[in-house]
Design a protein around this motif. Structure first.
Motif, PDB file in Angstrom:
ATOM      1  N   UNK A 205       0.829  -1.208   0.000  1.00  0.00           N
ATOM      2  CA  UNK A 205       0.000   0.000   0.000  1.00  0.00           C
ATOM      3  C   UNK A 205       0.862   1.256   0.000  1.00  0.00           C
ATOM      4  N   UNK A 206       1.986   1.214   0.692  1.00  0.00           N
ATOM      5  CA  UNK A 206       2.823   2.397   0.830  1.00  0.00           C
ATOM      6  C   UNK A 206       3.826   2.607  -0.284  1.00  0.00           C
ATOM      7  N   UNK A 207       4.095   1.561  -1.066  1.00  0.00           N
ATOM      8  CA  UNK A 207       5.173   1.666  -2.059  1.00  0.00           C
ATOM      9  C   UNK A 207       4.734   1.420  -3.491  1.00  0.00           C
ATOM     10  N   UNK A 208       3.651   0.727  -3.721  1.00  0.00           N
ATOM     11  CA  UNK A 208       3.257   0.420  -5.091  1.00  0.00           C
ATOM     12  C   UNK A 208       2.856   1.696  -5.837  1.00  0.00           C
ATOM     13  N   UNK A 209       3.464   1.938  -6.997  1.00  0.00           N
ATOM     14  CA  UNK A 209       3.183   3.184  -7.723  1.00  0.00           C
ATOM     15  C   UNK A 209       1.731   3.310  -8.173  1.00  0.00           C
ATOM     16  N   UNK A 210       1.044   2.199  -8.370  1.00  0.00           N
ATOM     17  CA  UNK A 210      -0.361   2.281  -8.787  1.00  0.00           C
ATOM     18  C   UNK A 210      -1.203   2.969  -7.718  1.00  0.00           C
ATOM     19  N   UNK A 211      -0.919   2.667  -6.440  1.00  0.00           N
ATOM     20  CA  UNK A 211      -1.638   3.312  -5.342  1.00  0.00           C
ATOM     21  C   UNK A 211      -1.226   4.775  -5.229  1.00  0.00           C
ATOM     22  N   UNK A 212       0.084   5.027  -5.340  1.00  0.00           N
ATOM     23  CA  UNK A 212       0.570   6.399  -5.260  1.00  0.00           C
ATOM     24  C   UNK A 212      -0.008   7.241  -6.385  1.00  0.00           C
ATOM     25  N   UNK A 213      -0.113   6.672  -7.568  1.00  0.00           N
ATOM     26  CA  UNK A 213      -0.677   7.402  -8.708  1.00  0.00           C
ATOM     27  C   UNK A 213      -2.128   7.784  -8.434  1.00  0.00           C
ATOM     28  N   UNK A 214      -2.911   6.848  -7.931  1.00  0.00           N
ATOM     29  CA  UNK A 214      -4.314   7.137  -7.620  1.00  0.00           C
ATOM     30  C   UNK A 214      -4.428   8.193  -6.526  1.00  0.00           C
ATOM     31  N   UNK A 215      -3.514   8.160  -5.562  1.00  0.00           N
ATOM     32  CA  UNK A 215      -3.512   9.162  -4.495  1.00  0.00           C
ATOM     33  C   UNK A 215      -3.203  10.553  -5.056  1.00  0.00           C
ATOM     34  N   UNK A 216      -2.236  10.634  -5.953  1.00  0.00           N
ATOM     35  CA  UNK A 216      -1.906  11.917  -6.576  1.00  0.00           C
ATOM     36  C   UNK A 216      -3.047  12.417  -7.456  1.00  0.00           C
ATOM     37  N   UNK A 217      -3.752  11.515  -8.091  1.00  0.00           N
ATOM     38  CA  UNK A 217      -4.909  11.906  -8.883  1.00  0.00           C
ATOM     39  C   UNK A 217      -5.993  12.526  -8.012  1.00  0.00           C
ATOM     40  N   UNK A 218      -6.146  12.008  -6.795  1.00  0.00           N
ATOM     41  CA  UNK A 218      -7.098  12.607  -5.854  1.00  0.00           C
ATOM     42  C   UNK A 218      -6.675  14.025  -5.493  1.00  0.00           C
ATOM     43  N   UNK A 219      -5.393  14.204  -5.218  1.00  0.00           N
ATOM     44  CA  UNK A 219      -4.907  15.539  -4.881  1.00  0.00           C
ATOM     45  C   UNK A 219      -5.088  16.508  -6.045  1.00  0.00           C
ATOM     46  N   UNK A 220      -4.817  16.040  -7.252  1.00  0.00           N
ATOM     47  CA  UNK A 220      -4.988  16.877  -8.434  1.00  0.00           C
ATOM     48  C   UNK A 220      -6.455  17.263  -8.626  1.00  0.00           C
ATOM     49  N   UNK A 221      -7.352  16.306  -8.423  1.00  0.00           N
ATOM     50  CA  UNK A 221      -8.784  16.592  -8.564  1.00  0.00           C
ATOM     51  C   UNK A 221      -9.245  17.604  -7.519  1.00  0.00           C
ATOM     52  N   UNK A 222      -8.695  17.513  -6.318  1.00  0.00           N
ATOM     53  CA  UNK A 222      -9.030  18.476  -5.269  1.00  0.00           C
ATOM     54  C   UNK A 222      -8.589  19.884  -5.661  1.00  0.00           C
ATOM     55  N   UNK A 223      -7.386  19.986  -6.240  1.00  0.00           N
ATOM     56  CA  UNK A 223      -6.918  21.291  -6.701  1.00  0.00           C
ATOM     57  C   UNK A 223      -7.785  21.819  -7.848  1.00  0.00           C
ATOM     58  N   UNK A 224      -8.239  20.926  -8.710  1.00  0.00           N
ATOM     59  CA  UNK A 224      -9.115  21.343  -9.814  1.00  0.00           C
ATOM     60  C   UNK A 224     -10.407  21.940  -9.287  1.00  0.00           C
ATOM     61  N   UNK A 225     -10.931  21.368  -8.210  1.00  0.00           N
ATOM     62  CA  UNK A 225     -12.152  21.914  -7.597  1.00  0.00           C
ATOM     63  C   UNK A 225     -11.891  23.309  -7.033  1.00  0.00           C
ATOM     64  N   UNK A 226     -10.757  23.469  -6.351  1.00  0.00           N
ATOM     65  CA  UNK A 226     -10.421  24.787  -5.812  1.00  0.00           C
ATOM     66  C   UNK A 226     -10.232  25.802  -6.929  1.00  0.00           C
ATOM     67  N   UNK A 227      -9.610  25.367  -8.020  1.00  0.00           N
ATOM     68  CA  UNK A 227      -9.426  26.264  -9.163  1.00  0.00           C
ATOM     69  C   UNK A 227     -10.769  26.674  -9.750  1.00  0.00           C
ATOM     70  N   UNK A 228     -11.688  25.737  -9.869  1.00  0.00           N
ATOM     71  CA  UNK A 228     -13.017  26.051 -10.407  1.00  0.00           C
ATOM     72  C   UNK A 228     -13.750  27.047  -9.517  1.00  0.00           C
TER      73      UNK A 228
END
Length: 438
Positions: free
Chosen positions: A245-268
């Motif tokens: 959970x802590x090292x697999x890039x697939x999980x990290x990628x999905x986590x970063x996508x969540x952060x990016x989506x959150x920023x997109x909401x703030x930008x909107x």
């Protein structure tokens, strides 16, 4: 550091490609540097890096210059009471700067940084997937090589039996049918050897295609002696899951996508706030009517006298926009929910893959352990059959059946061994152990 290691390993592998066989580490290093999917991901990284650079410069003013020239032909000028020709030239510089935009510049910078990190993690995910595929294909080559060794051994024995029976037939001790049966057995065993070699070549071809080599015909891999007494590496399932959970890039990628989506909401949401913009314009002009009765000031004097500078501050307040801002915010929030589900799905996939790998390691090791017992008893049966055949107690058919039973048992054991080794490598991968056959 990891990238440097792969590059050095890749250069070493290329220099010795035509001289020696490839190890699994060299195959992985080559794929990291040359696989088209990996290369495409790295190019995407460069694009995201440029987006980040753009966001970092967004706070700077925008400056542009202009120069206009015009030539006017007039039919009547009231001063000279006739037609005229006029040339006009103007120069200017315009600039604007964002004073206030509800934090839009900072949010764009943060989102660009997140997207860049996500693109790098996506590349790591691709590399991991290719590494596991290479391990699978590499082991397939080794498996088929061992199967061929078994087939070669069986062919050697059948040729020895044929030679013995031919001598016995010449001495009048056996019938011609026994010799024919031996010849048929040699033919069958020869076919099995040829088929085994075809499977080796097919496995090498598949690995070469995965590496995207231009010519597979000279491609060879290093022989690795994997003993028959391989053992299972013990892992705690919960610890492997926590590590994955802590090292697999697939999980990290999905986590970063969540952060990016959150920023997109703030930008909107910044679209609902006023925007304040500062501006400064500086310009001058020159005009000349080509008529002796209307001669203007000189070129330089007009440029100097007509200089004009303007400072301004503008405020843009959203009042009505056909609900577009509101709907865009709602879409951004919906996208947040979507990427949250993707994040949970990525963790669910890791859970499934790790538990599956853990189960497969245990079950495949049990199958491998059982197959070793089968070989043990098949060998005992074959030894007795050989003694009985040499003593004339059993016929050639029964002896060949015992020998083939041993070959089948050995082949099944080898297949079970390599199946277990691959499953173990998958579990090692999720536990953080590098893929190697040493």
């Amino acid at each position: 550091m990891k990238s440097l290691f792969f590059r050095l390993l890749f250069l070493i592998s290329i220099s010795v490609f035509s001289q020696e066989n490839w190890t699994i580490e060299q195959c992985i290093a080559y794929a990291v540097e040359n696989n088209l999917t990996v290369q495409r991901n790295k190019i995407n990284e460069e694009l995201f890096n440029k987006d980040k650079e753009l966001s970092n410069y967004a706070w700077l003013p925008v400056i542009s210059g202009n120069m206009d020239n015009s030539f006017t032909i007039g039919r009547y000028n009231p001063t000279i009471e006739k037609g005229y020709y006029q040339f006009t030239n103007s120069l200017g510089v315009q600039s604007s700067i964002n004073i206030y935009s509800a934090g839009l510049v900072k949010l764009n910078q943060q989102k660009a940084e997140i997207d860049l990190q996500a693109s790098k993690v996506n590349t790591a995910t691709t590399i991991n997937d290719i590494s596991l595929q290479i391990a699978n294909f590499y082991l397939a080559v080794l498996l088929n090589k061992e199967l061929k060794e078994i087939a070669d051994g069986n062919l050697t024995i059948s040729k020895q039996l044929l030679d013995q029976n031919q001598k016995k037939f010449k001495a009048g001790n056996v019938a011609k049918a026994i010799v024919a049966q031996s010849e048929a057995e040699v033919a069958n065993n020869s076919r099995e050897v040829v088929n085994a070699q075809i499977e080796i070549d097919r496995a090498l071809f598949n690995l070469a295609m995965l590496l995207q080599l231009q010519d597979y015909r000279e491609f060879k891999i290093a022989d690795v002696n994997l003993p028959d007494n391989v053992n299972s590496q013990l892992y705690d399932l919960d610890e492997v899951l926590e590590y994955a959970y802590g090292t697999q890039p697939a999980v990290k990628y999905a986590e970063l996508q969540m952060q990016s989506a959150s920023k997109s909401t703030e930008i909107a949401k910044t679209s609902l706030f006023p925007k304040v913009t500062g501006s400064f314009n500086l310009g001058t002009s020159y005009s000349e009517i080509f008529n002796n009765r209307l001669r203007g000031n000189s070129f330089l004097n007009q440029y100097e006298n007509n200089i004009l500078g303007t400072f301004g501050v503008g405020v843009s307040i959203p009042i009505w926009n056909q609900y577009s801002y509101k709907i865009n915010i709602q879409k951004a929030i919906i996208n947040e929910d979507l990427v949250k589900v993707n994040f949970q799905q990525s963790k669910q996939d890791i859970l499934k893959n790790v538990q599956s790998a853990y189960f497969e390691v245990n079950s495949s090791f049990a199958a491998y352990d059982t197959s070793k017992e089968s070989v043990k008893y098949a060998k005992i049966s074959y030894d007795f059959a050989e003694i009985s055949y040499n003593a004339g107690v059993i016929n050639l058919y029964d002896f060949n059946r015992s020998r083939n039973d041993l070959m089948i048992a050995e082949s099944q054991m080898v297949q079970a061994k390599y199946n277990f080794i691959f499953k173990q490598k998958v579990l090692d991968f999720y536990a953080g152990t590098p893929i190697t056959l040493q």
